[in-house]
Design a protein around this motif. Structure first.
Motif, PDB file in Angstrom:
ATOM      1  N   TRP A  41       0.822  -1.275   0.117  1.00 39.04           N
ATOM      2  CA  TRP A  41      -0.160  -0.127  -0.065  1.00 39.04           C
ATOM      3  C   TRP A  41       0.868   1.212  -0.044  1.00 39.04           C
ATOM      4  O   TRP A  41       0.312   2.462  -0.402  1.00 39.04           O
ATOM      5  CB  TRP A  41      -0.940  -0.147   1.309  1.00 39.04           C
ATOM      6  N   SER A  62      -9.688   1.821   0.295  1.00 41.95           N
ATOM      7  CA  SER A  62     -10.708   1.043   0.876  1.00 41.95           C
ATOM      8  C   SER A  62     -12.283   1.053   0.618  1.00 41.95           C
ATOM      9  O   SER A  62     -12.385   2.402   0.271  1.00 41.95           O
ATOM     10  CB  SER A  62     -10.491   0.839   2.579  1.00 41.95           C
ATOM     11  N   GLY A 379      -4.212  -6.735   3.104  1.00 41.08           N
ATOM     12  CA  GLY A 379      -4.833  -5.482   2.517  1.00 41.08           C
ATOM     13  C   GLY A 379      -3.973  -4.574   1.404  1.00 41.08           C
ATOM     14  O   GLY A 379      -4.530  -4.276   0.721  1.00 41.08           O
ATOM     15  N   GLY A 380      -2.716  -4.616   1.807  1.00 40.93           N
ATOM     16  CA  GLY A 380      -1.986  -3.916   0.975  1.00 40.93           C
ATOM     17  C   GLY A 380      -1.741  -4.349  -0.355  1.00 40.93           C
ATOM     18  O   GLY A 380      -1.916  -3.723  -1.562  1.00 40.93           O
ATOM     19  N   ASP A 392      -6.381  -2.613   6.296  1.00 43.43           N
ATOM     20  CA  ASP A 392      -5.010  -2.821   5.676  1.00 43.43           C
ATOM     21  C   ASP A 392      -4.149  -2.455   6.704  1.00 43.43           C
ATOM     22  O   ASP A 392      -4.507  -1.844   7.958  1.00 43.43           O
ATOM     23  CB  ASP A 392      -4.819  -2.182   4.448  1.00 43.43           C
TER      24      ASP A 392
END
Length: 463
Positions: A41, A62, A379-380, A392
């Motif tokens: 991210w 997100s 998440g990243g 994330d």
């Protein structure tokens, strides 16, 4: 005579080459620097900034926090990472990390070379790296490590000359405040040396004026950032979040989790007892303060290691042989060559939850645009793949409500899962195998079916 001189040069050169070139090059080339989902991210944020030519102040990634406030205080590091990634992919990121590590090691070596011999410096570097390696990840904090060392060197140099650093040095704080939140530690280091100058100077009035002016310049410099007042206050506000104990780097140091840190501290204390370094009391107080921070939060171990490597040699002054004049030029050229080679050679990423690329590739296309419940470290990579995550590594942005609630879900709380599914209309999940309780809950829950699984994790769809 010539033979003896050549032998001396070799003894001096080998620790220099090992400590400043080979060790950091090896560390920067290790695939373990990518063992963190945050790497992805950070790259994605830098790409967004380059594409939009602006700093995002609301979350663009997100679905849970979309459009809500975000303070990207590390934007400069993220731009550097995105630029390196566009030039040479992950090899470019590794080259950037290698350059930063060489700069750190070179600063430590050059500073220590004024006081102790080359082999002792190499030992000092190894001891420092023992602490740094567990946190040696391709993230903005790694780029800030060289700044911490160089900033400390500037303060030492100023004290050696019995005057405050030049006001122009405060401009480094502008870079630091846009690179990483550790600029707060930089202010603490400067304040400590200012206090030392005030205590030790025969003309305390002059010391107060010169160091006070420099301190004011540093404070003014940190406000020159892309986030304004919020960029200055954000690192302080993070410390008050309830969810911090859930994140590994914010947890207290523990011999079970980071045994090598305690090994290094024990070795350092033993060496201090044996060699009795003569440091000003304020410098001992600074090291004590950083030790307390390191014990309270794992993330501060690196700062303690770097500042200790800069300060302790100054109290161990002994006669030693100086490095041959030609060697620094050779090291500089060799360092540049190593960084270029690192950027050219491909690097293999580890296959784990921080790099679940095959698992993500197996996600059906119809699910990719739907709300997902994902593993925290995943998440990243989801963001970098163009998929909006539930959560994330930007836990400070999401805050206590979402992150603490997410922890209940991953602990297998069926009610918390049902609440999140209803609130966000979650249609699928991508989870690492280590989420044993949540995976077991989905396996036995009606309406959830497994669509793919590999050694990294599992993908579920909700009917």
């Amino acid at each position: 005579m010539a033979k003896a001189a050549g032998s001396t040069d070799l003894r001096q050169s080998l620790p220099l080459l090992l400590g400043v070139l080979l060790i950091p090059a090896a560390l920067g080339s290790s695939g373990t620097i990518f063992n963190d989902g945050d790497v992805s991210w950070h790259i994605a944020t830098g790409q967004w900034i380059l594409d939009h030519r602006a700093i995002p102040h609301t979350d663009p990634f997100s679905f849970t926090w979309a459009g809500r406030p975000w303070v990207p205080i590390e934007w400069l590091a993220e731009v550097l990472m995105a630029g390196a990634h566009r030039l040479a992919g992950y090899a470019g990121i590794a080259a950037l990390a290698t350059a930063a590590l060489i700069a750190l090691h070179a600063t430590v070596y050059v500073n220590a070379a004024r006081f102790v011999g080359p082999w002792r410096i190499l030992g000092l570097i190894v001891l420092m790296d023992i602490v740094l390696i567990p946190m040696m990840l391709a993230r903005p904090h790694l780029l800030a490590w060289a700044l911490i060392a160089f900033w400390t060197w500037l303060m030492l140099r100023a004290r050696d000359r019995q005057r405050a650093p030049p006001l122009a040095a405060a401009l480094l704080m502008v870079v630091w405040a846009n690179l990483h939140g550790s600029f707060v530690i930089g202010l603490v280091i400067a304040a400590a040396f200012g206090l030392e100058a005030l205590v030790a100077s025969p003309d305390r009035g002059a010391a107060l004026r010169s160091w006070g002016l420099f301190g004011a310049a540093c404070l003014a410099a940190i406000f020159v950032n892309a986030n304004g007042l919020e960029g200055v206050l954000h690192p302080l506000r993070i410390a008050n979040l309830e969810m911090l104990p859930l994140i590994d780097e914010w947890k207290p140091s523990s011999p079970k989790v980071t045994p090598f840190f305690f090994l290094a501290v024990t070795a350092a204390l033993l060496l201090i007892w044996l060699h009795r370094p003569r440091l000003h009391p304020v410098r001992w107080a600074l090291l004590g303060f950083l030790l307390v921070l390191a014990m309270l939060q794992t993330r501060h171990q690196a700062v303690l290691a770097i500042v200790s490597a800069m300060l302790l040699p100054t109290g161990l002054a002994r006669p030693h042989e100086r490095t041959a004049p030609a060697i620094p030029w050779f090291v500089t050229a060799a360092a540049a060559a190593l960084v270029v080679v690192r950027a050219v050679l491909p690097i293999t990423l580890p296959s784990n939850e921080a790099n679940p690329w095959q698992l993500i590739a197996a996600v059906p296309m119809q699910l990719r645009s739907e709300p997902v419940l994902n593993g925290y470290a995943m998440g990243g990579p989801l963001i970098l793949s163009g998929i909006r995550p539930y959560v994330d590594g930007r836990g400070d942005m999401y805050g206590d409500e979402l992150v603490v609630g997410y922890k209940r879900i991953t602990d297998g709380d069926a009610a918390a899962l049902a609440q999140a599914v209803q609130r966000w209309n979650i249609r699928w999940a991508i989870l690492p195998h280590r989420y044993v309780k949540l995976v077991a809950l989905l396996d036995r829950s009606a309406g959830w079916r497994k669509v793919h699984e590999d050694k990294v994790g599992v993908v579920y769809a909700r009917d």
